[in-house]
Design a protein around this motif. Structure first.
Motif, mmCIF file in Angstrom:
data_model
loop_
_atom_site.group_PDB
_atom_site.id
_atom_site.type_symbol
_atom_site.label_atom_id
_atom_site.label_comp_id
_atom_site.label_asym_id
_atom_site.label_seq_id
_atom_site.Cartn_x
_atom_site.Cartn_y
_atom_site.Cartn_z
ATOM 1 N N ALA A 59 0.836 -1.204 0.000
ATOM 2 C CA ALA A 59 0.000 0.000 0.000
ATOM 3 C C ALA A 59 0.868 1.251 0.000
ATOM 4 O O ALA A 59 1.863 1.347 0.734
ATOM 5 C CB ALA A 59 -0.918 0.000 1.209
ATOM 6 N N GLY A 60 0.468 2.208 -0.815
ATOM 7 C CA GLY A 60 1.144 3.503 -0.821
ATOM 8 C C GLY A 60 0.267 4.578 -0.199
ATOM 9 O O GLY A 60 -0.734 4.280 0.476
ATOM 10 N N ALA A 61 0.628 5.819 -0.407
ATOM 11 C CA ALA A 61 -0.146 6.926 0.141
ATOM 12 C C ALA A 61 -1.441 7.094 -0.652
ATOM 13 O O ALA A 61 -1.447 7.052 -1.880
ATOM 14 C CB ALA A 61 0.669 8.208 0.090
ATOM 15 N N VAL A 127 3.928 -1.709 14.131
ATOM 16 C CA VAL A 127 4.799 -1.243 15.208
ATOM 17 C C VAL A 127 6.219 -1.141 14.656
ATOM 18 O O VAL A 127 6.730 -2.082 14.030
ATOM 19 C CB VAL A 127 4.754 -2.194 16.416
ATOM 20 C CG1 VAL A 127 5.706 -1.700 17.507
ATOM 21 C CG2 VAL A 127 3.331 -2.293 16.951
ATOM 22 N N LEU A 128 6.857 0.000 14.871
ATOM 23 C CA LEU A 128 8.192 0.272 14.336
ATOM 24 C C LEU A 128 9.257 0.100 15.415
ATOM 25 O O LEU A 128 9.001 0.304 16.607
ATOM 26 C CB LEU A 128 8.255 1.697 13.778
ATOM 27 C CG LEU A 128 7.185 2.058 12.727
ATOM 28 C CD1 LEU A 128 7.337 3.505 12.299
ATOM 29 C CD2 LEU A 128 7.278 1.129 11.536
ATOM 30 N N THR A 129 10.474 -0.245 14.959
ATOM 31 C CA THR A 129 11.615 -0.400 15.865
ATOM 32 C C THR A 129 12.737 0.511 15.383
ATOM 33 O O THR A 129 13.116 0.482 14.199
ATOM 34 C CB THR A 129 12.112 -1.857 15.876
ATOM 35 O OG1 THR A 129 11.031 -2.716 16.233
ATOM 36 C CG2 THR A 129 13.245 -2.025 16.873
ATOM 37 N N GLU A 182 13.567 -2.172 8.707
ATOM 38 C CA GLU A 182 12.731 -2.325 7.518
ATOM 39 C C GLU A 182 11.349 -2.858 7.896
ATOM 40 O O GLU A 182 11.218 -3.787 8.701
ATOM 41 C CB GLU A 182 13.404 -3.278 6.535
ATOM 42 C CG GLU A 182 12.674 -3.402 5.206
ATOM 43 C CD GLU A 182 13.412 -4.292 4.227
ATOM 44 O OE1 GLU A 182 12.882 -4.517 3.120
ATOM 45 O OE2 GLU A 182 14.515 -4.751 4.573
ATOM 46 N N PHE A 183 10.341 -2.291 7.272
ATOM 47 C CA PHE A 183 8.965 -2.726 7.512
ATOM 48 C C PHE A 183 8.178 -2.587 6.210
ATOM 49 O O PHE A 183 8.620 -1.931 5.250
ATOM 50 C CB PHE A 183 8.301 -1.894 8.632
ATOM 51 C CG PHE A 183 8.119 -0.444 8.278
ATOM 52 C CD1 PHE A 183 6.911 0.029 7.753
ATOM 53 C CD2 PHE A 183 9.155 0.471 8.470
ATOM 54 C CE1 PHE A 183 6.746 1.364 7.426
ATOM 55 C CE2 PHE A 183 8.997 1.803 8.142
ATOM 56 C CZ PHE A 183 7.786 2.259 7.619
ATOM 57 N N THR A 184 7.025 -3.203 6.176
ATOM 58 C CA THR A 184 6.184 -3.213 4.979
ATOM 59 C C THR A 184 4.783 -2.737 5.352
ATOM 60 O O THR A 184 4.227 -3.162 6.372
ATOM 61 C CB THR A 184 6.100 -4.622 4.371
ATOM 62 O OG1 THR A 184 7.415 -5.046 4.010
ATOM 63 C CG2 THR A 184 5.216 -4.634 3.130
ATOM 64 N N VAL A 185 4.235 -1.868 4.513
ATOM 65 C CA VAL A 185 2.853 -1.422 4.695
ATOM 66 C C VAL A 185 1.981 -2.282 3.791
ATOM 67 O O VAL A 185 1.829 -2.008 2.593
ATOM 68 C CB VAL A 185 2.696 0.071 4.357
ATOM 69 C CG1 VAL A 185 1.257 0.511 4.623
ATOM 70 C CG2 VAL A 185 3.675 0.918 5.163
#
Length: 323
Positions: A59-61, A127-129, A182-185
């Motif tokens: 997903a993008g903006a 959740v981000l690290t 690194e994370f993915t939406v």
């Protein structure tokens, strides 16, 4: 006696009835909470449109821009806004990720009723690290905060909008995406299911009913494999199967490997199974080579007459004299 049998039958039936009742009670106790826990919920929502569901894997903006305090950001595609309320002028209030935000619309936004399965949230839950050694723009945010992704910056940069929560206090800020691991939406589960359906419909369909289509048919591949393997197996069997009548090594091998108790092999005899000796019985002069007594060779008696005696005279002894 009959009364005893009747009592036993009734006791057995009563035991069975009690077991059935207990089983029904257990099933009711187990299935009823599950049915309650798995109850779906329907909500009136605004969905963030997706520009290219089939082409983009993540997903993008989206085109929906929310604002809080002095921050403006775009929410990710395929996610939802709930609790639409009119605020003031052309601004409306909505709930997103547990917080109230505002967005501007010239017309009244249209809502859609969507049913969410139990446990599925309308909002992203990412959740981000923080990376080791990375520094955030907000000095108040540390690794002890729970940092969640909310959306994308409106200036087309790599910045993302996050909320950091600790002890019930929340801090909003824009941070560089590179400051986090690194994370993915991913798309919302509803949109992801639709994307999977679209992609599956684009895949080549395996033929049914035994139809064979080149390069795609499973039946064709099986037939080709069998057609290749069967001749190979037959050739291998024919090449390596031992022959029962293998005489390629000749009679000399038979003589060399026979045991001392084996028969005396005569290369001049054919050993016919009928038992008759096919060796020649007469020499070139027509004289018998074998006599009739036990088949012994008596040709030596004639040879001795051809040799001289001690006085140099030809011996005239014959078998009659010897007898």
């Amino acid at each position: 006696m009959k009364n005893c049998h009747a009592k036993n039958i009734f006791s057995i039936l009563g035991t069975i009835a009690i077991c059935v009742c207990l089983a029904i009670c257990v099933l009711a106790c187990v299935l009823l909470p599950l049915s309650v826990a798995q109850a779906d919920s329907s909500m009136n929502v605004i969905v963030a449109p997706v520009s290219n569901l089939e082409g983009n894997a993540t997903a993008g903006a989206s085109s929906i821009k929310l604002a809080i305090n002095s921050f403006e950001f775009y929410i990710p595609e395929s996610y939802y806004l709930t609790n639409l309320r009119s605020a003031f002028g052309t601004y409306y209030s909505v709930t997103y990720c547990g917080f109230d935000f505002y967005f501007e619309s010239e017309t009244t936004p249209q809502t859609t009723t969507v049913t969410f399965q139990d446990g599925v949230s309308p909002y992203p839950d990412i959740v981000l690290t923080i990376k080791d050694g990375a520094t955030l723009s907000s000095s108040d945010v540390t690794s002890e905060h729970t940092i969640r992704f909310l959306g994308f910056a409106t200036d087309d940069s790599s910045n993302i909008f996050v909320v950091a929560t600790k002890d019930g206090n929340s801090v909003f800020s824009f941070e560089s995406k590179d400051s986090f691991n690194e994370f993915t939406v991913a798309y919302h589960p509803i949109a992801q299911a639709e994307r999977d359906r679209i992609l599956d419909s684009k895949k080549p369909v395996e033929p049914s009913g035994g139809d064979i289509v080149p390069n795609t048919s499973l039946a064709l591949r099986i037939v080709l494999i069998i057609g290749i393997c069967v001749p190979a197996v037959i050739i291998a069997v024919l090449l390596f199967k031992p022959s029962k009548n293998d005489r390629s090594q000749g009679k000399s091998v038979m003589r060399r490997h026979r045991g001392k108790n084996d028969f005396d092999y005569d290369s001049t005899r054919s050993y016919n199974p009928d038992g008759y000796d096919d060796r020649p019985r007469y020499d070139e002069q027509g004289r018998p080579i074998y006599d009739g007594r036990n088949g012994y060779d008596r040709n030596y008696r004639d040879d001795r007459n051809d040799y001289p005696n001690q006085n140099g005279y030809q011996s005239d002894r014959n078998d009659d004299y010897r007898r």
